[in-house]
Design an enzyme around this catalytic site. Structure first.
Site, PDB file in Angstrom:
ATOM      1  N   PRO A  12       0.789  -1.234   0.000  1.00  0.00           N
ATOM      2  CA  PRO A  12       0.000   0.000   0.000  1.00  0.00           C
ATOM      3  C   PRO A  12       0.823   1.287   0.000  1.00  0.00           C
ATOM      4  CG  PRO A  12       0.051  -0.949   2.184  1.00  0.00           C
ATOM      5  CD  PRO A  12       0.775  -1.907   1.302  1.00  0.00           C
ATOM      6  N   ASP A  35       3.204   1.954 -11.245  1.00  0.00           N
ATOM      7  CA  ASP A  35       2.015   2.808 -11.135  1.00  0.00           C
ATOM      8  C   ASP A  35       2.341   4.033 -10.303  1.00  0.00           C
ATOM      9  OD1 ASP A  35       0.519   1.016 -12.526  1.00  0.00           O
ATOM     10  OD2 ASP A  35      -0.439   0.115 -10.767  1.00  0.00           O
ATOM     11  N   LYS A  57      -0.767   4.837 -13.774  1.00  0.00           N
ATOM     12  CA  LYS A  57      -2.138   4.498 -13.394  1.00  0.00           C
ATOM     13  C   LYS A  57      -2.372   4.833 -11.932  1.00  0.00           C
ATOM     14  CE  LYS A  57      -4.172   0.817 -14.577  1.00  0.00           C
ATOM     15  NZ  LYS A  57      -4.514  -0.579 -14.879  1.00  0.00           N
ATOM     16  N   THR A 118      -2.582  -6.066   0.155  1.00  0.00           N
ATOM     17  CA  THR A 118      -3.644  -5.224  -0.385  1.00  0.00           C
ATOM     18  C   THR A 118      -4.089  -4.212   0.682  1.00  0.00           C
ATOM     19  OG1 THR A 118      -5.716  -5.224  -1.602  1.00  0.00           O
ATOM     20  CG2 THR A 118      -5.581  -6.775   0.228  1.00  0.00           C
ATOM     21  N   MET A 170     -11.701   2.508  -4.198  1.00  0.00           N
ATOM     22  CA  MET A 170     -12.073   3.489  -5.234  1.00  0.00           C
ATOM     23  C   MET A 170     -13.437   4.083  -4.946  1.00  0.00           C
ATOM     24  SD  MET A 170     -10.590   1.439  -8.531  1.00  0.00           S
ATOM     25  CE  MET A 170     -10.855  -0.200  -7.878  1.00  0.00           C
TER      26      MET A 170
HETATM   27  C1  LIG Z   1      -6.888   0.600  -8.633  1.00  0.00           C
HETATM   28  S1  LIG Z   1      -7.164   0.203  -6.948  1.00  0.00           S
HETATM   29  C2  LIG Z   1      -5.690  -0.702  -6.593  1.00  0.00           C
HETATM   30  C3  LIG Z   1      -5.819  -1.602  -5.383  1.00  0.00           C
HETATM   31  C4  LIG Z   1      -4.537  -2.335  -5.082  1.00  0.00           C
HETATM   32  N1  LIG Z   1      -4.224  -3.296  -6.119  1.00  0.00           N
HETATM   33  C5  LIG Z   1      -4.580  -3.037  -3.726  1.00  0.00           C
HETATM   34  O1  LIG Z   1      -4.498  -4.270  -3.692  1.00  0.00           O
HETATM   35  O2  LIG Z   1      -4.679  -2.355  -2.704  1.00  0.00           O
HETATM   36  C6  LIG Z   1      -6.853   1.776  -6.190  1.00  0.00           C
HETATM   37  C7  LIG Z   1      -7.615   1.908  -4.873  1.00  0.00           C
HETATM   38  O3  LIG Z   1      -6.930   1.186  -3.853  1.00  0.00           O
HETATM   39  C8  LIG Z   1      -7.054   1.863  -2.625  1.00  0.00           C
HETATM   40  N2  LIG Z   1      -5.709   2.248  -2.188  1.00  0.00           N
HETATM   41  C9  LIG Z   1      -4.549   1.920  -2.763  1.00  0.00           C
HETATM   42  N3  LIG Z   1      -3.511   2.377  -2.049  1.00  0.00           N
HETATM   43  C10 LIG Z   1      -4.046   3.015  -0.976  1.00  0.00           C
HETATM   44  C11 LIG Z   1      -3.514   3.703   0.144  1.00  0.00           C
HETATM   45  N4  LIG Z   1      -2.193   3.813   0.328  1.00  0.00           N
HETATM   46  N5  LIG Z   1      -4.372   4.239   1.043  1.00  0.00           N
HETATM   47  C12 LIG Z   1      -5.701   4.121   0.895  1.00  0.00           C
HETATM   48  N6  LIG Z   1      -6.272   3.491  -0.145  1.00  0.00           N
HETATM   49  C13 LIG Z   1      -5.460   2.936  -1.066  1.00  0.00           C
HETATM   50  C14 LIG Z   1      -7.947   3.072  -2.871  1.00  0.00           C
HETATM   51  O4  LIG Z   1      -9.282   2.700  -2.613  1.00  0.00           O
HETATM   52  C15 LIG Z   1      -7.711   3.317  -4.348  1.00  0.00           C
HETATM   53  O5  LIG Z   1      -8.797   4.028  -4.911  1.00  0.00           O
END
Ligand SMILES: C[S@@+](CC[C@H](N)C(=O)[O-])C[C@H]1O[C@@H](n2cnc3c(N)ncnc32)[C@H](O)[C@@H]1O
Length: 252
Positions: A12, A35, A57, A118, A170
């Protein structure tokens, strides 16, 4: 030399949440396609001379189309290079890793997949919220609140409203609609909820509320960092003393 590809989860944000395997592959790669959400400290693991390519992305905003990314991975791999496709969180959780995998398989390029932490798991740990907990929550549902048309996708709202923990990815733009659907399906307005922006990063920001008010709080808080929303009784167990009930824009 035969090229190959690794679809690697970067976690994350906190570089310490990278797996050892991910770190090794990044250090070995000839090309790293990353990304927006992948931080500088993670990219610093790449060897001198490796090509680092920002494919841009983030959260449904794509500066390079998925098909173009697929082609780029193939081009480098066919040129005999080891390509690491580095993705935020886990490649197979709302990461479009499956599409990249299919494209590589079709082309006969050897590919391996390395999981990443994740966001839902990282947020649970950060807030000290067990995502499942005996007697409180028997399930964790990871759902997206955003579809190709930039709208809230259809879900089985009645099933989601019945209990268990919901991790909404998202979800910032469509959160008012999503919470309205859950309320209409019978989920209690008092169900605890939290929104965490930039989870695990130094500028992480947290908001605590309920199903009834979390959308309004997120809207009022502003900020456009990636945000994960957790909804469910387990959120009532969150440790709040680190930042407290702080609006996104006020949080440290
Ligand atoms: C395209 S998705 C990717 C998810 C990613 N593959 C995962 O497993 O966490 C992007 C979304 O993941 C969440 N996200 C990813 N990184 C984050 C972070 N550091 N803090 C909060 N939400 C995060 C948010 O909801 C964001 O809109």
């Amino acid at each position: 030399m035969k090229g190959r590809a690794s679809l690697v989860g970067a976690g994350p944000g906190d570089p310490e949440l990278l797996t050892l395997k991910a770190a090794r592959l990044i250090a070995e790669a000839d090309v790293v396609l990353y990304d927006k959400l992948v931080g500088a400290e993670v990219l610093a693991l790449a060897r001198p001379g490796a090509r680092l390519v920002d494919v841009g992305k983030r959260c449904g905003r794509h500066s390079m189309q998925q098909e173009a990314i697929n082609r780029l991975i193939l081009t480098h791999a066919r040129a005999g290079r080891h390509v690491v496709r580095l993705k935020g969180g886990d490649p197979f959780v709302f990461g479009r890793g499956g599409e990249e995998l299919e494209s590589l398989r079709e082309a006969g390029v050897p590919v391996e997949v390395v999981p990443g932490i994740t966001t839902a798991l990282a947020v649970g740990a950060a807030l000290q919220v067990p995502l499942t907990h005996r007697g409180v929550s028997r399930s964790l549902t990871m759902l997206t609140a955003h579809n190709h048309a930039d709208a809230l996708p259809e879900h089985d709202w009645a099933a989601l409203a019945r209990g268990g923990t919901l991790a909404v990815y998202m979800g910032v733009r469509t959160l008012p609609l999503l919470t309205a659907r859950l309320l209409a399906a019978g989920m209690a307005a008092a169900t605890p909820a939290a929104a965490v922006q930039n989870a695990t990063l130094p500028h992480e920001q947290r908001l605590f509320g309920t199903l009834g008010d979390i959308a309004a709080q997120v809207t009022a808080g502003g900020g456009d960092g990636p945000t994960l929303v957790l909804i469910g009784e387990v959120v009532g167990m969150a440790r709040r003393d680190a930042l407290g009930d702080t609006a996104l824009h006020e949080a440290a």
